[in-house]
Design an enzyme around this catalytic site. Structure first.
Site, mmCIF file in Angstrom:
data_model
loop_
_atom_site.group_PDB
_atom_site.id
_atom_site.type_symbol
_atom_site.label_atom_id
_atom_site.label_comp_id
_atom_site.label_asym_id
_atom_site.label_seq_id
_atom_site.Cartn_x
_atom_site.Cartn_y
_atom_site.Cartn_z
ATOM 1 C CE LYS A 54 -2.657 2.954 2.795
ATOM 2 N NZ LYS A 54 -2.129 4.023 2.322
ATOM 3 C CD GLU A 65 12.017 4.103 8.530
ATOM 4 O OE1 GLU A 65 12.422 5.090 9.007
ATOM 5 O OE2 GLU A 65 11.729 3.830 7.329
ATOM 6 C CB CYS A 101 12.076 8.821 9.602
ATOM 7 S SG CYS A 101 12.948 7.839 8.449
ATOM 8 C CD GLU A 156 8.912 12.149 13.119
ATOM 9 O OE1 GLU A 156 7.750 11.581 13.550
ATOM 10 O OE2 GLU A 156 9.655 11.641 12.563
HETATM 11 P P1 NAI Z 1 0.967 7.981 8.645
HETATM 12 O O1 NAI Z 1 1.915 6.942 9.610
HETATM 13 O O2 NAI Z 1 -0.489 7.798 9.028
HETATM 14 O O3 NAI Z 1 1.079 7.297 7.145
HETATM 15 C C1 NAI Z 1 2.116 6.389 6.758
HETATM 16 C C2 NAI Z 1 1.159 5.109 6.083
HETATM 17 O O4 NAI Z 1 0.420 4.511 6.965
HETATM 18 C C3 NAI Z 1 0.503 5.758 4.776
HETATM 19 O O5 NAI Z 1 0.414 4.718 3.731
HETATM 20 C C4 NAI Z 1 -1.143 5.584 5.531
HETATM 21 O O6 NAI Z 1 -2.058 5.485 4.417
HETATM 22 C C5 NAI Z 1 -0.936 4.346 6.403
HETATM 23 N N1 NAI Z 1 -1.767 4.399 7.307
HETATM 24 C C6 NAI Z 1 -2.476 5.413 8.057
HETATM 25 N N2 NAI Z 1 -3.314 4.982 8.985
HETATM 26 C C7 NAI Z 1 -3.307 3.594 8.834
HETATM 27 C C8 NAI Z 1 -3.804 2.865 9.593
HETATM 28 N N3 NAI Z 1 -4.885 3.049 10.422
HETATM 29 N N4 NAI Z 1 -3.750 1.465 9.429
HETATM 30 C C9 NAI Z 1 -2.822 1.259 8.507
HETATM 31 N N5 NAI Z 1 -2.073 2.002 7.802
HETATM 32 C C10 NAI Z 1 -2.179 3.066 8.013
HETATM 33 O O7 NAI Z 1 1.640 9.454 8.694
HETATM 34 P P2 NAI Z 1 1.139 10.737 7.956
HETATM 35 O O8 NAI Z 1 -0.190 10.742 8.572
HETATM 36 O O9 NAI Z 1 1.140 10.583 6.405
HETATM 37 O O10 NAI Z 1 2.025 11.854 8.714
HETATM 38 C C11 NAI Z 1 1.881 12.005 9.887
HETATM 39 C C12 NAI Z 1 3.308 12.254 10.487
HETATM 40 O O11 NAI Z 1 4.035 10.917 10.333
HETATM 41 C C13 NAI Z 1 4.325 13.176 10.014
HETATM 42 O O12 NAI Z 1 4.220 14.410 10.253
HETATM 43 C C14 NAI Z 1 5.488 12.523 10.472
HETATM 44 O O13 NAI Z 1 5.947 13.289 11.700
HETATM 45 C C15 NAI Z 1 5.350 11.034 10.662
HETATM 46 N N6 NAI Z 1 5.662 10.210 9.307
HETATM 47 C C16 NAI Z 1 6.906 9.613 9.447
HETATM 48 C C17 NAI Z 1 7.576 9.067 8.538
HETATM 49 C C18 NAI Z 1 8.688 8.324 8.686
HETATM 50 O O14 NAI Z 1 9.504 8.098 7.548
HETATM 51 N N7 NAI Z 1 9.109 7.573 9.632
HETATM 52 C C19 NAI Z 1 6.711 9.020 7.225
HETATM 53 C C20 NAI Z 1 5.642 9.904 7.178
HETATM 54 C C21 NAI Z 1 5.108 10.301 8.073
#
Ligand code: NAI
Ligand code: MG
Length: 534
Positions: free
Chosen positions: A225, A301, A335, A432
């Protein structure tokens, strides 16, 4: 293609060969480039690219979602719609998992020799390389990152990564184990089965590679996904994997939202393993969904608040440049961003002044323009979140040295922002931000900075800048982080393991360590007819 420079995107001005290394090593990396003055951005370098793939990729074919629904993916430069993409849901995940299961249980993938699988992965890498510039353009369009960064660093890193894992495919094997009694014991390293993989928007293709590379090398099949903010590039690239000869159903891509597609994958009873990159909050959900379904093993991660420690013996100009790049790279959406810049009190004032001047020079603009170092943030939500943190920084009494405002009135551009006088308990030092906001903190001695650097729930990465081997050795051992970069930052070669201590994650991506996430170990025990051989 005109654009072929790493240019100022990596923001480096190291002239010494010993102290500093480059950021991400890309295809055209030719050593360390002097930054000097960045100058104004000009000349649009957008290559012709059209969106070819917007459907779900299931069983080797592009198909509409079962509901027929779509969602728009936006251009962060303007907020305008680039394309409408098929929006998956539970039924589509079920179809994708069935296809992946069939490909695993019956398909030719596992029955092929490991060498055949390896050759397909090498061909896949060749095709990515061939289409490097179109893929990079798609990535910049959907994500907003500088085109040169995508074309010269990230896509070449993806190519390199796929080749790295292609090399592993025919080198995975078990052991012969000495055991008491008249037994012959061997271990078989078998693929786990159907791997569910959920990825974010900040490095849509690099993280895609971190996930699919080891899974495919070990012989698994995949339901992936992408992020709803950046669905386009992975569809394009995954199509190339079939052109390279991947059997139908081995790599399925279901675009859609987290709580629907993501949750359906994470809680699916027929998904054998889950790998997730994203926020710590969502990572916890994923772990919970595994626990409530079939206890599939989970690798995570997650986020970070990584310290970057500049010691008193540091060359300040080099330290400023490296700390700047460690934070501002990719619009600060990393990240592992070096988001707590600890500076020794003896060099603090000079560092702050120079860090501010460097940020003021950073070229913000259309990521398709030459010379641009920083494009827009990914979307309005992230934009608002970052602006809120800037407000908190001011309210909590940090000194705003530069930036703090939006750039222009269209899209999601933010001025490179530098705060000094940051205290450990301020929100900008604990949470973050995921944006172009540098927080500078002062320290006096090593014990103190070790304690403060480790005083976080995160533990993804850390940076150390010093000329002293003793100081480097002390810090690398004391810092609780999955990666410690010494006199460099953000080195992301395929062979280097990456992952977090504490709440920054579980398990490692990349390198040999990532393979074990996609393998089961089976012990095979056979009595030996002739105990005299033992
Ligand atoms: P997120 O963690 O919600 O999204 C990452 C992935 O998880 C996306 O593909 C999303 O559709 C999926 N996802 C979201 N809710 C889910 C659920 N309930 N079950 C399964 N999959 C789910 O991150 P988001 O909302 O895009 O960004 C929010 C914050 O997260 C950012 O401000 C940042 O601080 C952090 N972040 C960290 C990342 C990293 O590389 N460690 C990457 C992106 C965001
Ligand atoms: Mg987008």
């Amino acid at each position: 293609m005109a654009a072929r420079r790493i240019s100022s995107l990596l923001s480096q001005s190291f002239s010494s060969s010993s102290a500093a290394a480059p950021l991400l090593q890309g295809r055209n990396y030719k050593g360390i480039r002097r930054l000097g003055t960045t100058g104004a951005a000009e000349e649009l370098i957008m290559p012709p690219v059209k969106v070819e793939h917007t459907q779900l990729l299931i069983n080797g074919k592009f198909v509409d979602s079962a509901s027929g629904k779509t969602f728009p993916t936006l251009d962060p430069r303007t907020g305008e719609v680039i394309a409408h993409v098929a929006e998956g849901d539970l039924e589509d995940v079920n179809r994708a998992v069935s296809a992946a299961r069939k490909a695993f249980d019956e398909g030719p993938w596992l029955k092929m020799s490991a060498y055949e699988r390896s050759k397909i992965l090498y061909r896949f890498a060749d095709l990515i390389e061939k289409h490097n510039d179109e893929i990079a353009a798609l990535e910049t369009w959907d994500n907003g990152k500088p085109y040169a960064q995508a074309a010269e660093v990230e896509i070449p890193l993806l190519t390199r990564l796929i080749r790295y894992f292609a090399g592993w495919a025919d080198k995975i094997h078990g052991l012969t184990v000495p055991a008491d009694g008249p037994y012959h014991v061997q271990t078989l390293h078998e693929p786990i089965g159907v791997a569910g993989q959920i990825i974010p928007w900040n490095f849509p293709l690099l993280i895609y590679g971190w996930k699919i590379g080891p899974a495919l090398a070990c012989g698994n099949t995949i339901v992936l996904k992408t992020s709803e903010q950046t669905p386009l590039s992975a569809l394009y690239v995954s199509n190339l994997s079939y052109e390279a000869g991947l059997p139908d159903g081995v790599l399925n891509v279901v675009s859609g939202r987290g709580p629907t597609v993501g949750a359906a994958i994470a809680s699916h009873m027929d998904v054998d393993k889950i790998a997730f990159t994203g926020s710590t909050a969502t990572g916890k959900f994923v772990l919970e969904m595994s626990a409530k379904s079939n206890l599939k093993p989970v690798t995570l991660e997650l986020g970070g608040k990584s310290p970057f420690i500049i010691c008193e013996d540091a060359d300040v100009d080099q330290a400023v440049e490296l700390a700047h790049a460690a934070l501002f790279f990719n619009q600060g959406q990393c990240c592992c961003a070096g988001s707590r810049t600890f500076v020794h009190e003896r060099v603090y004032d000079e560092f702050v002044e120079k860090a501010k001047n460097r940020a003021l020079k950073r070229v913000v603009g259309d990521p398709f323009k030459k010379g641009v170092e920083q494009g827009p943030q990914i979307d309005s939500l992230q934009f608002e979140k970052i602006m809120k943190y800037i407000k908190y920084g001011i309210e909590e009494g940090a000194t705003l040295e530069s930036g703090g405002e939006r750039v222009g009135s269209k899209g999601y551009y933010i001025q490179p922002t530098v705060f000094s006088d940051v205290k450990d308990d301020m929100l900008i030092a604990t949470e973050e931000i995921f944006g172009p906001v540098q927080s500078i903190l002062k320290f006096k001695d090593l014990d103190e900075v070790i304690r403060r650097a480790n005083a976080t729930h995160y533990g993804l990465a850390a940076g150390v800048f010093t000329k002293s081997l003793d100081t480097a050795n002390t810090l690398t051992r004391a810092l609780k982080a999955g990666t410690v970069w010494v006199n460099c930052y953000d080195i992301f070669h395929a062979a280097i393991p990456f992952g977090g201590y504490k709440m920054s994650g579980q398990g490692r991506v990349k390198g040999v360590y990532s393979l074990q996430n996609y393998l089961q170990v089976k012990a095979v025990v056979t009595p030996l007819k002739n105990p005299a051989w033992l």
